[in-house]
Scaffold this active site. Structure first.
Site, PDB file in Angstrom:
ATOM      1  N   GLU A  44     -21.356   7.933   9.538  1.00 42.57           N
ATOM      2  CA  GLU A  44     -21.999   7.632  10.818  1.00 42.57           C
ATOM      3  C   GLU A  44     -21.138   6.660  11.627  1.00 42.57           C
ATOM      4  OE1 GLU A  44     -26.328   5.746  12.264  1.00 42.57           O
ATOM      5  OE2 GLU A  44     -25.671   5.593  10.177  1.00 42.57           O
ATOM      6  N   LYS A 113     -28.663  11.209  17.170  1.00 43.72           N
ATOM      7  CA  LYS A 113     -29.602  10.652  16.197  1.00 43.72           C
ATOM      8  C   LYS A 113     -30.959  10.373  16.832  1.00 43.72           C
ATOM      9  CE  LYS A 113     -29.824   6.898  12.744  1.00 43.72           C
ATOM     10  NZ  LYS A 113     -29.085   5.731  12.206  1.00 43.72           N
ATOM     11  N   CYS A 146     -28.116   9.652   9.081  1.00 48.61           N
ATOM     12  CA  CYS A 146     -28.614   8.491   8.342  1.00 48.61           C
ATOM     13  C   CYS A 146     -30.142   8.438   8.250  1.00 48.61           C
ATOM     14  CB  CYS A 146     -28.036   7.221   8.963  1.00 48.61           C
ATOM     15  SG  CYS A 146     -28.144   5.756   7.893  1.00 48.61           S
TER      16      CYS A 146
END
Length: 269
Positions: A44, A113, A146
């Site tokens: 990430e 994200k 994540c």
């Protein structure tokens, strides 16, 4: 049957320039190609490093920027796909993103994200809208980043799109190692998919990350795991394992008959 060899680049955590990040990435892509990889995944926010708003803003890239073009050229040069974690600028908004490039350097997908877990991310980034599916070398893929994978609903949304391989750049802290040990294989198992989960390395000088990158199979087993330091790990996935897992029992199909969304919740006296 479709075979695909996936490489995870468990990179050293660093706040570096784009040129330094690309040079290190080029070396990793070269090693991955030599090992027979079809695609490589970075952690990430690989391009900026994780945890500094100043570094993220300083390294932020518009789609089509010179730096992303250089990353695409690296993919094309080595003839393998790439999932690149980076801070994306779109107008005034900043996203925690992952760009997916094909073997020819073409941009296949750009994921933003959704779940922003801490002050650094909430102050810096705007949330995205969720996973989409795309084809890579005959394999149906999606990306989460994540914290996203810690929500069963987001992985399930990817599964409902027909995803066979879920690609997850991450920056998992050492104290949450449970996620890589238990949650990631659970997501693979309950959704009958492969999961490639790529973290930063855990080093003596910077041990905040878990350094536990892994590739999990649809039966929940780890196909390979990193050991802590900078590492390049690979596993070949066979999509027939997805259907084999579903032939035992298919959660997605059986869920339709359970009616969880409409079932009343009993009150506890």
């Amino acid at each position: 049957m479709t075979l695909l060899t996936l490489a995870l680049f468990q990179a050293r955590p660093a706040f570096h320039s784009a040129d330094e990040a690309l040079a290190t990435l080029n070396s990793a892509m070269s090693r991955a190609a030599a090992a027979g990889a079809d695609m490589l995944v970075t952690p990430e926010l690989y391009l900026s490093g994780y945890g500094s708003a100043a570094a993220a803003r300083g390294a932020a890239q518009d789609l089509g920027s010179q730096t992303l073009h250089a990353a695409a050229q690296i993919a094309a040069e080595h003839r393998i796909g790439m999932v690149l974690g980076y801070p994306e600028r779109c107008g005034r908004a900043l996203y925690n993103s992952a760009a997916v490039f094909g073997r020819d350097g073409r941009l296949i997908s750009n994921y933003r994200k959704v779940a922003l877990p801490n002050d650094f991310e909430r102050d810096c980034f705007v949330p995205g809208i969720g996973p989409e599916a795309f084809e890579f070398e005959g394999v149906r893929c999606s990306v989460l980043i994540c914290y996203d994978i810690e929500f069963p609903e987001l992985a399930r949304r990817a599964a409902l799109l027909g995803t066979e391989l879920l690609l997850v750049p991450t920056a998992l802290r050492a104290k949450w190692r449970f996620v890589s040990d238990a949650i990631v294989p659970s997501r693979a198992y309950e959704n009958a998919m492969f999961v490639g989960y790529c973290d930063f390395a855990a080093e003596a000088s910077n041990s905040q990350f878990s350094g536990a990158s892994s590739i999990c199979a649809p039966d929940g087993q780890h196909l390979c795991r990193a050991t802590g330091p900078e590492d390049l790990i690979l596993a070949t996935i066979d999509t027939t394992a997805v259907q084999q897992r579903k032939s035992d029992f298919d959660f997605l199909q059986d869920l339709k008959g359970i009616g969880c969304a409409t079932s009343p919740i009993a009150k506890i006296a």
